[in-house]
Scaffold this active site. Structure first.
Site, mmCIF file in Angstrom:
data_model
loop_
_atom_site.group_PDB
_atom_site.id
_atom_site.type_symbol
_atom_site.label_atom_id
_atom_site.label_comp_id
_atom_site.label_asym_id
_atom_site.label_seq_id
_atom_site.Cartn_x
_atom_site.Cartn_y
_atom_site.Cartn_z
ATOM 1 C CD GLU A 88 35.286 48.996 40.611
ATOM 2 O OE1 GLU A 88 34.908 49.614 39.603
ATOM 3 O OE2 GLU A 88 34.659 48.059 41.104
ATOM 4 C CG HIS A 158 36.388 36.531 40.796
ATOM 5 N ND1 HIS A 158 35.788 36.389 39.575
ATOM 6 C CD2 HIS A 158 35.532 37.269 41.537
ATOM 7 C CE1 HIS A 158 34.628 37.013 39.578
ATOM 8 N NE2 HIS A 158 34.447 37.556 40.755
#
Lengths: 357, 399
Positions: A88, A158
């Protein structure tokens, strides 16, 4: 000073794209599609209309884990739509560099929960580039898209709503759509906005939200909140998936004779203080609701700003303390999700408590 | 230690459910001369030789006893059965959330355990169910955790990605890719201070191999000679992205550059055991080493991924036929006449039965108490007031 029309949508010149109110007034001319399809359409249009726009991220090539990038690689080629390795920080830095060379870099962070390795790049590089270089350089073409929010069973990693972290960074814009039609217009506006933007997509709505979305290219204004329901007793402010919860709470409250005004903030920074203020000065009460934990959540900023502005002015004042119905101050839990979430009943309780204060 | 765990016990089925997997459930002897003889040590060659990077690889001849081979077979079979059961439980919505299955990779967990003790630490990512079993976790704890029940190993608060077992040196169970590697190096750092000749195995996948934090941790570990073994479980796909699309160099065992590495056939439990034993000795003397386990997962990345959009079904079937870890051990057992084919089938049947019983048992387990929602955010007693909704009477003080 702009008009303080009671209950009317206000447009304040300096920041809007012209088409906003026009889109809302035109007859619907689209198809019923869901959120991921609307986003997909926006990406197709973005790449079509700008040959220097690129879409990349983890697994976007085959369509992405939520199908938002379907068909892009086939149509525009792997030079413009490509997978990145799993890093990322690298993705964000890379995107900033690409944007700094005048390109539109549309980077995907697969889940907002994974955005933290990229946090330094976004906060220290992207947000401050224009400022620290005295406007020589900028990464305005940067848009980072990321699915955020609860999905019913996502657990710790999540389901997170990290928008508040980014709202604390001058130089960035943070935008969150509530529905397919909004998402397409807002995303195109974000991509074309000359500032770096973080665009959070409510993942719960990817399949669940279906709406008529115009097929053409259109944009919605940034930094302009939308009053989606008029009312007179209390103002409710939210964004993303939480708006459907708030809507249902409004419906229930109406049965008890409470008239709620519902505002979708849409852009979290820079946020439309004027619209919210005008509404609260009409109703005298404010409730903010978001999934992120209550302490330090963006509701705190709205709460403080409105209290500052509406405490006592022109005879109108806040009738009750600002209520915040948000996630609990715990890590996003696994089986306890139903307890953690700011549910319709919690909101309804707070509406009644605030109105009866 | 591998040998001591193999001592047969007259455990009943129910005891097994609560005891480490590795205790054999059966007490009847096996046919075949080799099995009955505890002293026999077989020398078996690994499927392929080891490849070393800046190090001389160990020999590909591995010593193993018949009992050990049987325990490998059994341990891997339980793991396989558990993952398959988890698959059906997920499809019937008893397990919700995200579930990442390990079937195909069992040899890595089992081979590693055979080379180390529970005083050594293991830390891994989210594909952790079998690693947990290998560390001594039992089926009920595992299934309960998957279902979010109170009897789960993390009290139902962690779920599939967050299995832990402190007393067995299993540090979990991590959802954020790559984050467990610097943590693992930190564990090794502490172990070095303890001077107790223990090591840490920090596992990660081929996807995580491209994370920056891995290289930061590797540099520090090499600089300070930490007893850490970085194990790359290379199943060739980082979710949907093939390794050659994600990495300039997919020779993960070489990516440590100045840190030596070994490439291992991760589908061969004996090779894994040999490599881990070798790595352990190396780490204690010389600091970090990388092991690349060439392995494969039959399932997709998670239960939401069919696993067939980025690889062919032929590839999956091919690996199953040629390299399946359980079949390899089965062949070894049959070739060396340690047990007959039908005896092995019986073991598998019993395992299936045990797994079904564990599932039945967890279904009785209660969900965690609502008060657990606020527990362990901070240390109890350090005063945090939880506000559910300001202005309402739902606020809760943690005393």
């Amino acid at each position: 000073m702009a008009l303080r029309g009671l209950g009317r949508r206000i447009s304040i010149g300096k920041r809007c794209f012209s088409s906003a109110s026009e889109v809302e007034k035109r007859p619907r001319d689209g198809k019923q599609i869901n959120l991921f399809s609307a986003i997909n359409q926006a990406l197709h249009i973005a790449l079509e209309t700008d040959s220097r726009a690129y879409v990349f991220g983890e697994d976007v090539g085959f369509g992405g884990v939520f199908r938002c990038t379907t068909g892009l690689a086939d149509r525009f080629g792997r030079n413009r739509v490509f997978n990145t390795p799993l890093c990322e920080q690298g993705i964000a830095g890379f995107a900033i560099g690409l944007a700094a060379m005048g390109n539109r870099a549309i980077a995907e962070i697969q889940f907002a929960d994974y955005i933290y390795p990229a946090f330094d790049q976004i906060v220290n590089e992207a947000a401050k580039f224009r400022y620290r270089s005295g406007n020589q350089f900028n990464c305005g073409g940067l848009t980072i898209r990321s699915p955020y929010g609860a999905v019913g069973h996502g657990g710790h990693y999540h389901s997170q709503s990290p928008e508040a972290f980014f709202c604390h960074v001058p130089g960035l814009k943070v935008v969150i759509p509530r529905s397919p039609q909004q998402a397409k217009g807002l995303l195109l506006a974000c991509i074309r906005d000359p500032n770096p933007v973080v665009f959070f997509e409510p993942k719960w709505l990817y399949r669940l939200a279906v709406e008529e979305v115009p097929e053409r290219d259109y944009m919605l204004p940034l930094s302009q909140a939308e009053v989606i329901r008029q009312g007179s007793d209390i103002t409710l402010v939210g964004w993303g998936a939480q708006l459907s919860v708030l809507e249902r709470a409004c419906d229930e409250a109406a049965k008890d004779g409470i008239s709620c005004e519902l505002i979708d903030l849409r852009t979290l920074i820079p946020w439309d203080k004027e619209t919210v203020e005008a509404s609260v000065r009409k109703t005298g009460r404010l409730l903010v609701s978001h999934e992120a934990p209550v302490t330090g959540g963006f509701g705190a900023e709205i709460s403080a700003s409105i209290a500052e502005r509406c405490f006592l002015r022109h005879g109108l004042q806040l009738e009750a303390p600002v209520a915040r119905i948000c996630g609990l101050d715990t890590p996003f839990p696994l089986v306890y999700e139903p307890f953690y979430m700011p549910t319709k009943n919690k909101v309804l309780d707070a509406i009644k408590a605030t109105v009866n204060y | 230690m591998a040998v001591s765990r193999l001592a047969p016990s007259a455990s009943t089925l129910s005891k097994l459910l609560l005891h480490p997997v590795s205790a054999p459930p059966f007490s009847r002897p096996f046919s075949g001369t080799a099995a009955g003889d505890d002293q026999t040590v077989l020398t078996i060659e690994t499927s392929v030789p080891f490849t070393g990077h800046k190090i001389d690889p160990p020999s590909r001849s591995v010593e193993a006893t018949p009992k050990e081979l049987l325990s490998f077979f059994q341990d891997m079979a339980v793991m396989r059965r558990m993952e398959i059961a988890a698959d059906s439980l997920y499809k019937s919505k008893l397990i919700r959330g995200f579930c990442h299955l390990y079937d195909g990779q069992e040899a890595v967990a089992v081979g590693m355990e055979a080379a180390i003790t529970q005083r050594d630490s293991i830390i891994t990512a989210y594909r952790d169910h079998c690693t947990f079993l290998g560390r001594g976790g039992n089926l009920v704890e595992a299934f309960s955790e998957l279902m979010g029940r109170r009897t789960g190993c993390s009290k139902g608060k962690g779920g599939s990605m967050h299995f832990y077992k402190k007393e067995a040196g299993f540090y979990g169970g991590h959802g954020i890719v790559g984050a467990q590697v610097p943590l693992g190096c930190g564990l090794a750092f502490a172990q070095k201070y303890f001077k107790d000749e223990t090591v840490t195995f920090a596992l990660y996948g081929d996807g995580a191999a491209n994370q920056g934090q891995l290289f930061e941790a590797l540099n520090i570990s090499a600089l300070w000679d930490l007893p850490v073994i970085l194990v790359c479980e290379n199943n060739h796909y980082g979710m949907g992205t093939a390794e050659w699309r994600a990495a300039k160099s997919a020779a993960y065992y070489k990516r440590g550059d100045y840190v030596p590495g070994l490439k291992v056939d991760g589908m061969d439990v004996l090779a894994v055991k040999q490599a881990c034993k070798f790595a352990r000795e190396h780490a204690l003397k010389n600091g970090p080493i990388i092991l690349e386990m060439d392995t494969y997962r039959y399932h997709g990345h998670s239960m939401s991924d069919p696993g067939s959009t980025y690889r062919t079904r032929d590839e999956i079937t091919g690996i199953r036929q040629e390299r399946d870890p359980i079949e390899r051990v089965r062949k070894l057992i049959l070739t060396h006449e340690i047990a007959s084919a039908s005896e092995l089938k019986d073991i598998e049947k019993e395992i299936r039965k045990k797994v079904d019983e564990a599932i039945a048992q967890f279904k009785e387990s209660p969900m965690p108490d609502p008060s657990e929602l606020f527990a362990d955010v901070y240390v109890k007693g350090y005063g945090v007031e939880m506000q559910a909704c300001p202005g309402l009477k739902l606020s809760k003080s943690i005393k």
